[in-house]
Design a protein around this motif. Structure first.
Motif, PDB file in Angstrom:
ATOM      1  N   LEU A  73      47.309  37.349  45.820  1.00  0.00           N
ATOM      2  CA  LEU A  73      46.850  38.125  44.674  1.00  0.00           C
ATOM      3  C   LEU A  73      46.066  39.330  45.168  1.00  0.00           C
ATOM      4  CD1 LEU A  73      45.599  35.234  42.382  1.00  0.00           C
ATOM      5  CD2 LEU A  73      47.684  36.537  42.119  1.00  0.00           C
ATOM      6  N   GLU A  74      46.281  40.449  44.522  1.00  0.00           N
ATOM      7  CA  GLU A  74      45.475  41.631  44.820  1.00  0.00           C
ATOM      8  C   GLU A  74      44.131  41.439  44.130  1.00  0.00           C
ATOM      9  OE1 GLU A  74      46.126  44.258  46.785  1.00  0.00           O
ATOM     10  OE2 GLU A  74      47.961  43.226  47.364  1.00  0.00           O
ATOM     11  N   THR A  75      43.060  41.547  44.894  1.00  0.00           N
ATOM     12  CA  THR A  75      41.732  41.244  44.360  1.00  0.00           C
ATOM     13  C   THR A  75      40.842  42.482  44.323  1.00  0.00           C
ATOM     14  OG1 THR A  75      40.921  40.657  46.554  1.00  0.00           O
ATOM     15  CG2 THR A  75      41.848  38.877  45.221  1.00  0.00           C
ATOM     16  N   VAL A  76      39.820  42.390  43.471  1.00  0.00           N
ATOM     17  CA  VAL A  76      38.816  43.448  43.383  1.00  0.00           C
ATOM     18  C   VAL A  76      37.470  42.777  43.121  1.00  0.00           C
ATOM     19  CG1 VAL A  76      39.164  43.842  40.904  1.00  0.00           C
ATOM     20  CG2 VAL A  76      38.234  45.661  42.325  1.00  0.00           C
ATOM     21  N   LEU A 105      44.942  48.796  37.033  1.00  0.00           N
ATOM     22  CA  LEU A 105      44.495  49.369  38.300  1.00  0.00           C
ATOM     23  C   LEU A 105      45.265  48.777  39.485  1.00  0.00           C
ATOM     24  CD1 LEU A 105      40.664  49.165  37.642  1.00  0.00           C
ATOM     25  CD2 LEU A 105      42.161  51.119  37.268  1.00  0.00           C
ATOM     26  N   GLY A 106      46.141  47.807  39.214  1.00  0.00           N
ATOM     27  CA  GLY A 106      46.928  47.186  40.274  1.00  0.00           C
ATOM     28  C   GLY A 106      46.300  45.938  40.857  1.00  0.00           C
ATOM     29  N   PHE A 107      45.281  45.394  40.174  1.00  0.00           N
ATOM     30  CA  PHE A 107      44.620  44.178  40.650  1.00  0.00           C
ATOM     31  C   PHE A 107      44.995  43.006  39.755  1.00  0.00           C
ATOM     32  CE2 PHE A 107      41.644  47.637  41.841  1.00  0.00           C
ATOM     33  CZ  PHE A 107      41.766  47.517  43.206  1.00  0.00           C
ATOM     34  N   ALA A 165      42.245  39.946  33.197  1.00  0.00           N
ATOM     35  CA  ALA A 165      42.914  39.770  34.494  1.00  0.00           C
ATOM     36  C   ALA A 165      43.646  38.437  34.489  1.00  0.00           C
ATOM     37  CB  ALA A 165      41.900  39.812  35.631  1.00  0.00           C
ATOM     38  N   TYR A 166      44.487  38.240  35.492  1.00  0.00           N
ATOM     39  CA  TYR A 166      45.191  36.965  35.617  1.00  0.00           C
ATOM     40  C   TYR A 166      44.241  35.849  36.030  1.00  0.00           C
ATOM     41  CZ  TYR A 166      49.648  39.470  35.381  1.00  0.00           C
ATOM     42  OH  TYR A 166      50.695  40.236  34.974  1.00  0.00           O
ATOM     43  N   GLU A 167      43.282  36.169  36.914  1.00  0.00           N
ATOM     44  CA  GLU A 167      42.351  35.154  37.407  1.00  0.00           C
ATOM     45  C   GLU A 167      40.972  35.748  37.623  1.00  0.00           C
ATOM     46  OE1 GLU A 167      43.443  32.730  40.775  1.00  0.00           O
ATOM     47  OE2 GLU A 167      45.570  32.906  40.264  1.00  0.00           O
TER      48      GLU A 167
END
Length: 146
Positions: free
Chosen positions: A70-73, A105-107, A124-126
């Motif tokens: 997963l892409e995280t922020v 934002l792509g996260f 968000a997804y998670e």
């Protein structure tokens, strides 16, 4: 005839040590090639006797799962980006709360590193447990989207 003493100990003084012409024992051709050369041809009997499992495949390898990352922020990064996002129109503000869909934002996942200074409604997804706690402490909301 079987020798009582090894040839090598008896013939040390001679020039060729019982090998005939001095050219006979030169190079790797004398031993049939280097390493495993000739395993399918002239050294086949050696392979069959001493290394019968040399050829072929044995056992089973389980296919590996493809792990999707997963892409995280982090919350700290989001807190810094909010003013710019409001200017660009990616985020909106309603009743003093900033509305932001992190997927734009792509996260995909929000992590709780850092702190958030204003109430934010994030989608968000998670979310990590610490991120959810910090968002709710600041008066915001963390909405999980399936």
């Amino acid at each position: 005839m079987i020798r009582k003493r090894r040839k090598i100990t008896r013939m040390r003084g001679s020039r060729t040590v019982g090998g005939g012409c001095s050219k006979k024992r030169r190079g790797a051709g004398h031993r049939g090639g280097r390493g495993q050369a000739g395993g399918h041809k002239h050294h086949w009997t050696w392979i069959v006797k001493y290394d019968p499992k040399h050829f072929g495949k044995y056992g089973f390898k389980r296919p590996q799962k493809l792990i999707k990352r997963l892409e995280t922020v982090n919350l700290a990064c989001l807190d810094e980006m909010i003013p710019e996002l409001l200017e660009k129109g990616v985020a909106s503000e309603k009743d003093g709360m900033v509305l932001l869909d992190v997927r734009d934002l792509g996260f995909e996942k929000v992590l709780g590193s850092g702190r958030i200074t204003r109430p934010v409604h994030l989608k968000a997804y998670e979310f990590s447990r610490s991120a959810t706690e910090k968002i709710e402490e600041a008066g915001g909301k963390a909405e999980v989207i399936e």
